[in-house]
Write a protein that holds these residues in place. Structure first.
Motif, mmCIF file in Angstrom:
data_model
loop_
_atom_site.group_PDB
_atom_site.id
_atom_site.type_symbol
_atom_site.label_atom_id
_atom_site.label_comp_id
_atom_site.label_asym_id
_atom_site.label_seq_id
_atom_site.Cartn_x
_atom_site.Cartn_y
_atom_site.Cartn_z
ATOM 1 N N CYS A 189 0.857 -1.186 0.000
ATOM 2 C CA CYS A 189 0.000 0.000 0.000
ATOM 3 C C CYS A 189 0.890 1.231 0.000
ATOM 4 O O CYS A 189 1.710 1.416 0.895
ATOM 5 N N GLU A 190 0.742 2.098 -1.033
ATOM 6 C CA GLU A 190 1.560 3.298 -1.168
ATOM 7 C C GLU A 190 0.673 4.535 -1.222
ATOM 8 O O GLU A 190 -0.364 4.528 -1.895
ATOM 9 N N VAL A 191 1.088 5.582 -0.515
ATOM 10 C CA VAL A 191 0.403 6.874 -0.569
ATOM 11 C C VAL A 191 1.444 7.927 -0.928
ATOM 12 O O VAL A 191 2.450 8.092 -0.225
ATOM 13 N N PHE A 192 1.189 8.611 -2.044
ATOM 14 C CA PHE A 192 2.099 9.649 -2.517
ATOM 15 C C PHE A 192 1.519 11.020 -2.189
ATOM 16 O O PHE A 192 0.314 11.249 -2.322
ATOM 17 N N ASP A 193 2.419 11.933 -1.782
ATOM 18 C CA ASP A 193 2.011 13.328 -1.607
ATOM 19 C C ASP A 193 3.186 14.215 -1.999
ATOM 20 O O ASP A 193 4.299 13.733 -2.203
ATOM 21 N N GLY A 194 2.971 15.489 -2.123
ATOM 22 C CA GLY A 194 3.993 16.417 -2.570
ATOM 23 C C GLY A 194 4.868 16.946 -1.465
ATOM 24 O O GLY A 194 5.714 17.826 -1.723
ATOM 25 N N GLY A 195 4.723 16.450 -0.255
ATOM 26 C CA GLY A 195 5.546 16.920 0.859
ATOM 27 C C GLY A 195 6.953 16.379 0.807
ATOM 28 O O GLY A 195 7.228 15.359 0.180
ATOM 29 N N THR A 196 7.866 17.056 1.489
ATOM 30 C CA THR A 196 9.276 16.645 1.506
ATOM 31 C C THR A 196 9.750 16.264 2.901
ATOM 32 O O THR A 196 10.934 15.972 3.095
ATOM 33 N N THR A 197 8.839 16.314 3.855
ATOM 34 C CA THR A 197 9.213 15.931 5.217
ATOM 35 C C THR A 197 8.817 14.493 5.466
ATOM 36 O O THR A 197 7.735 14.051 5.067
ATOM 37 N N ALA A 198 9.705 13.783 6.163
ATOM 38 C CA ALA A 198 9.445 12.371 6.431
ATOM 39 C C ALA A 198 8.726 12.221 7.757
ATOM 40 O O ALA A 198 9.074 12.886 8.738
ATOM 41 N N PRO A 199 7.687 11.368 7.839
ATOM 42 C CA PRO A 199 7.010 11.123 9.117
ATOM 43 C C PRO A 199 7.908 10.325 10.047
ATOM 44 O O PRO A 199 8.776 9.569 9.607
ATOM 45 N N HIS A 200 7.721 10.466 11.319
ATOM 46 C CA HIS A 200 8.514 9.772 12.329
ATOM 47 C C HIS A 200 7.602 8.954 13.219
ATOM 48 O O HIS A 200 6.529 9.409 13.623
ATOM 49 N N LEU A 201 8.033 7.784 13.513
ATOM 50 C CA LEU A 201 7.280 6.915 14.414
ATOM 51 C C LEU A 201 7.460 7.413 15.839
ATOM 52 O O LEU A 201 8.592 7.585 16.303
ATOM 53 N N ARG A 202 6.342 7.661 16.526
ATOM 54 C CA ARG A 202 6.405 8.132 17.910
ATOM 55 C C ARG A 202 5.736 7.118 18.827
ATOM 56 O O ARG A 202 4.961 6.278 18.393
ATOM 57 N N HIS A 203 6.093 7.227 20.097
ATOM 58 C CA HIS A 203 5.476 6.379 21.121
ATOM 59 C C HIS A 203 4.692 7.282 22.061
ATOM 60 O O HIS A 203 5.237 7.791 23.048
ATOM 61 N N PRO A 204 3.416 7.535 21.766
ATOM 62 C CA PRO A 204 2.629 8.504 22.571
ATOM 63 C C PRO A 204 2.331 7.960 23.963
ATOM 64 O O PRO A 204 2.271 6.751 24.185
ATOM 65 N N ARG A 205 2.160 8.933 24.868
ATOM 66 C CA ARG A 205 1.736 8.574 26.221
ATOM 67 C C ARG A 205 0.245 8.246 26.234
ATOM 68 O O ARG A 205 -0.485 8.551 25.295
ATOM 69 N N ALA A 206 -0.175 7.666 27.304
ATOM 70 C CA ALA A 206 -1.587 7.254 27.394
ATOM 71 C C ALA A 206 -2.531 8.437 27.327
ATOM 72 O O ALA A 206 -3.673 8.322 26.868
ATOM 73 N N THR A 207 -2.083 9.633 27.740
ATOM 74 C CA THR A 207 -2.965 10.809 27.773
ATOM 75 C C THR A 207 -2.947 11.582 26.456
ATOM 76 O O THR A 207 -3.738 12.513 26.264
ATOM 77 N N ASP A 208 -2.002 11.202 25.509
ATOM 78 C CA ASP A 208 -1.950 11.910 24.227
ATOM 79 C C ASP A 208 -3.160 11.555 23.380
ATOM 80 O O ASP A 208 -3.609 10.395 23.335
ATOM 81 N N GLU A 209 -3.689 12.563 22.660
ATOM 82 C CA GLU A 209 -4.867 12.344 21.829
ATOM 83 C C GLU A 209 -4.503 11.836 20.439
ATOM 84 O O GLU A 209 -5.334 11.237 19.755
ATOM 85 N N GLY A 210 -3.285 12.083 19.952
ATOM 86 C CA GLY A 210 -2.884 11.650 18.604
ATOM 87 C C GLY A 210 -1.502 11.025 18.610
ATOM 88 O O GLY A 210 -0.928 10.734 19.650
ATOM 89 N N GLY A 211 -0.965 10.858 17.374
ATOM 90 C CA GLY A 211 0.387 10.336 17.232
ATOM 91 C C GLY A 211 0.488 8.842 17.206
ATOM 92 O O GLY A 211 1.581 8.287 17.324
#
Length: 821
Positions: free
Chosen positions: A764-786
């Motif tokens: 599964c590939e998703v292309f977009d015009g952005g140049t920034t790479a996403p980073h894998l994060r380890h959110p805390r239990a209280t975080d709403e996203g990520g």
């Protein structure tokens, strides 16, 4: 005239010296004058006869004549130097000899012999002295007549065979010395008789009657003997024994031949065979070389494991054999068991040679009985043997055995010394080959473990690879090949080499290959992969330089150098057939089109890795399905010089045009056509036949930058999975699509595309015009996203980001064989 009378006449020619004889009465008055005396002094017979002998000599010597005659009467003769006076008054120095010529019943008289010293230098001394000099000379001397029959010889000639001088008279050389090259010697005599020119230094090698089992060498010189009229009377020749000098030359020649022929390779068995080949037939009639089993494997021999002492049996391997008269050499190796107490075992244990003057036929040397002693004719003498340990650097590697049959004399002390010298030279070569075999085997094991044992299965290309190591003299090199699966069903094809040979090159190759695989995971363009690899090689070299200054020398010369490594990196996309490649000091790939046409990619050449220079450039081509890429190291074309580029490419073109049933057979055919069986350099060849993914295995959609498009993207992906029969992956796929599309809409700009690829995995590939790479994060239990990418990483096999000139692609793969992974 009978034969006996003819021989007497012939002998008188040789017995009578070149003298002027005259007869004297008791008072010293000349009573008989000869032609030779007239020639010497110029007086005719009428003037000389009746003349006192003192009147024929100069004034000083004339006064000595009364004393001379007194001594003759007292001693029976006299000889000395006098100055005679010719009729014209000119003095003539002569050797005068006066001896009694008294005949029984006749009157007393004297015979005077006068020899002019200038014309007869050989007879200006007494005959007795000359006979002592010639007869007692250690040099063999003989005279033959014009029929080449002996008329005289001295006692020294007897040492060369043929009997005493009296037994030679009236015989030809072939009758005296049968078996000798009498035809060759008599040809030299006839040449001297015909031309009058002497022959000096004629060398004769053979077996004389006095030593039938011993090869001897003699130096002969021939001179013609002429009569007073200049006609040939016969030949005078001398014989000098040159056997020891000849043997010394043979020994030096044997050692020189051994130096040139032994150790030409680093193969243990071949080196042992070379020793046997050098020894036969010049030194022995049979030569065998038996080595310990660990030596043939390249391992360090362990005497403690091979034997316990002089009373044990030892099993060795026959590594070399040559027998006189064999049309060829023995191939392969076989076990040879030396019995307890045999000389071979004593050599192994004691490390000293063993000489057996004559082998006892009833108790033959154990490993040689069946092949040598048992084959001797009945009643023949048993052979003589030498058993010499093969020792190098204080370690016994095996034994070399030399045997002589009855036609040779037994081995002597000189032969033993020669055999030791010969074997010691070969032993060093055997040990070098053993050490090299150990290093080569280690390097081969290392390289085979570093090279891919099996290329990954994928649907982008059909692939075959061949690797041929260099010959043993050059040593194993650092060539490698690889196939690396990339995201989006693409593959990377890599071929490269590092400089140098041996285990260091194999280790350096492993480091560079590992670096290439690591960089390939970044999904960068080929030219950027090489740029990063170039920086990495430079750092490796700097670290090695610092280590070389601070650490002790490495056990292998040269070290694991990586600067100057070469590499070609190719990325092929089976969806659209695009092929992008870059090279660092490496030959460009060849392309075989589906119709068989061979072309070469016009690839910009970058500098070797770590050498510095301009930036790397890439080239892009689109290949039809069924095209074959041929990536190779420069060893395939043997030379690789730039001036021979056209010639090399033509040779490669012809080899690639040959057809074969399979790609593997074609790969082997190309190697065999261009590379010798024992190449000077390593050769790696990687051939890949391109495939295209069918259109129904790829689905892509353009998506608007609207959050509402996320739900439609999930439904569209589920429908396509249902068409592919992959409904069990729908839930995971919808989750992946939802997270990746949502991230693209939220953080990126420009168009958004969704693509599903069904290969061996579901991509599964998703292309977009952005140049920034996403980073894998380890959110805390209280975080709403990520948590999006964290969820994607948990439910898929792998994921990553690939940058393009116009943007980036975030991709994720799911296994089609295990949906739970």
């Amino acid at each position: 005239m009978g034969t006996h009378d003819e021989d007497d006449v012939a002998r008188r020619w040789f017995d009578v010296a070149d003298t002027a004889p005259l007869l004297l009465d008791t008072r010293g008055v000349v009573t008989s004058w000869t032609r030779e005396a007239e020639r010497l002094l110029g007086y005719p017979a009428a003037e000389a006869v009746g003349k006192d002998l003192a009147g024929l000599f100069a004034h000083g010597d004339a006064g000595r004549l009364p004393d001379v005659m007194d001594r003759c009467r007292r001693d029976g003769g006299w000889a000395g130097l006098l100055s005679a006076r010719r009729r014209d008054g000119r003095p003539v120095p002569v050797m005068a000899r006066i001896t009694s010529a008294h005949e029984p019943g006749g009157s007393a008289r004297w015979l005077a012999l006068l020899n002019e010293m200038a014309d007869a230098p050989g007879w200006d001394m007494s005959r007795a002295v000359l006979e002592q000099m010639i007869g007692g000379s250690p040099i063999g001397i003989a005279m033959v007549d014009t029929d080449l029959r002996f008329v005289w010889s001295n006692a020294a000639l007897t040492q060369f065979g043929g009997g005493p001088p009296e037994s030679r008279l009236r015989l030809r050389l072939a009758e005296v010395q049968p078996g000798l090259d009498s035809e060759g010697i008599e040809a030299q005599m006839r040449r001297v008789l015909a031309t009058g020119e002497p022959v000096l230094g004629y060398e004769l090698v053979g077996r004389v009657r006095a030593a039938p089992h011993r090869e001897t060498a003699h130096m002969l010189s021939f001179t013609r003997l002429d009569d007073e009229h200049g006609g040939p009377m016969g030949v005078y020749y001398t014989v000098v024994d040159m056997t020891e000098r000849h043997r010394a030359r043979q020994r030096l020649a044997l050692l020189d031949r051994a130096g040139r022929r032994i150790g030409r390779s680093l193969d243990i068995a071949r080196t042992a065979q070379e020793l046997a080949d050098v020894a036969v037939p010049g030194f022995a009639d049979l030569a065998t070389v038996d080595l310990l089993e660990p030596v043939l494997r390249g391992a360090e021999p362990s005497p403690g494991q091979a034997w316990d002492g002089a009373d044990c049996s030892v099993t060795l391997r026959r590594a070399g054999r040559r027998a006189n008269g064999d049309p060829g050499v023995a191939t392969g190796t076989r076990e040879v068991v030396h019995r307890a107490g045999s000389p071979a075992v004593r050599c192994l244990v004691g490390g000293r040679p063993w000489r057996v003057e004559r082998l006892d036929p009833l108790d033959p040397l154990d490993p040689l009985a069946e092949e040598w002693v048992a084959g001797l004719p009945a009643g023949s003498e048993p052979p003589s043997a030498l058993i010499v340990p093969v020792r190098a650097r204080g370690v016994t590697l095996g034994v070399a055995t030399f045997l002589r049959r009855h036609r040779h004399e037994p081995f002597g002390e000189d032969d033993l010394a020669l055999a030791e010298d010969l074997v010691s030279r070969a032993a060093v070569c055997v040990d070098n080959a053993r050490r090299y075999t150990r290093e080569r085997d280690a390097a081969l094991v290392l390289q085979r473990n570093l090279l891919p044992r099996r290329l990954p299965e994928q649907d982008a290309v059909e692939v075959a690879a061949c690797y041929r190591p260099a010959d043993e003299l050059t040593g194993l090199g650092g060539d490698w090949y690889d196939l690396i699966p990339l995201s989006g069903a693409r593959v990377a094809l890599v071929v490269g080499e590092v400089p140098g040979h041996g285990i260091d090159a194999a280790a350096a190759m492993g480091r560079v290959r590992t670096a290439v695989r690591t960089l390939a995971a970044l999904d960068l363009p080929p030219e950027e992969i090489l740029a990063h690899l170039d920086d990495l090689v430079t750092r490796m070299d700097d670290e090695e330089g610092v280590a070389a200054e601070t650490e002790p020398p490495e056990p292998w010369p040269g070290g694991a150098r990586t600067v100057g490594a070469a590499c070609v990196y190719v990325v092929y996309d089976p969806i659209d057939g695009r092929c992008v490649m870059a090279a660092a000091g490496h030959p460009a790939p060849a392309v075989v089109l589906p119709d068989g046409t061979v072309t070469f990619v016009e690839l910009p050449q970058g500098p070797p890795l770590g050498a510095g220079g301009p930036p790397f450039e890439s080239a892009e081509v689109t290949l039809p399905e069924g095209s074959t890429l041929a990536l190779h190291t420069d060893g395939l074309l043997a030379r690789g010089e730039r001036w021979a580029l056209d010639t090399d490419r033509e040779r490669l073109r012809q080899a690639l045009e040959q057809s074969a049933d399979t790609l593997e057979l074609r790969c082997g055919t190309v190697i065999d056509a261009l590379v010798p069986a024992r190449p000077y350099d390593d050769v790696a060849l990687l051939m890949a036949r391109t495939r295209r993914l069918a259109g129904d295995r790829v689905a892509d959609w353009e998506l608007p930058a609207d959050p509402a498009a996320v739900a439609e993207a999930r439904k569209t992906a589920s429908r396509r999975l249902a068409e592919w029969g992959l409904t069990e992956l729908s839930f995971t796929t919808e989750l992946v699509v939802s997270e990746l599309v949502t991230n693209a809409i939220r953080y990126a700009t420009g168009p958004i595309r969704l693509r599903l690829i069904r290969e061996r995995t579901l991509v599964c590939e998703v292309f977009d015009g952005g140049t920034t790479a996403p980073h894998l994060r380890h959110p805390r239990a209280t975080d709403e996203g990520g948590r999006g990418l964290l969820l994607v990483s948990q439910v898929t096999q792998r994921w990553g980001t690939r940058f393009l000139p116009e943007g980036k692609i975030i991709w994720a793969e799911q296994s089609l064989t295990d949906p739970d992974v």
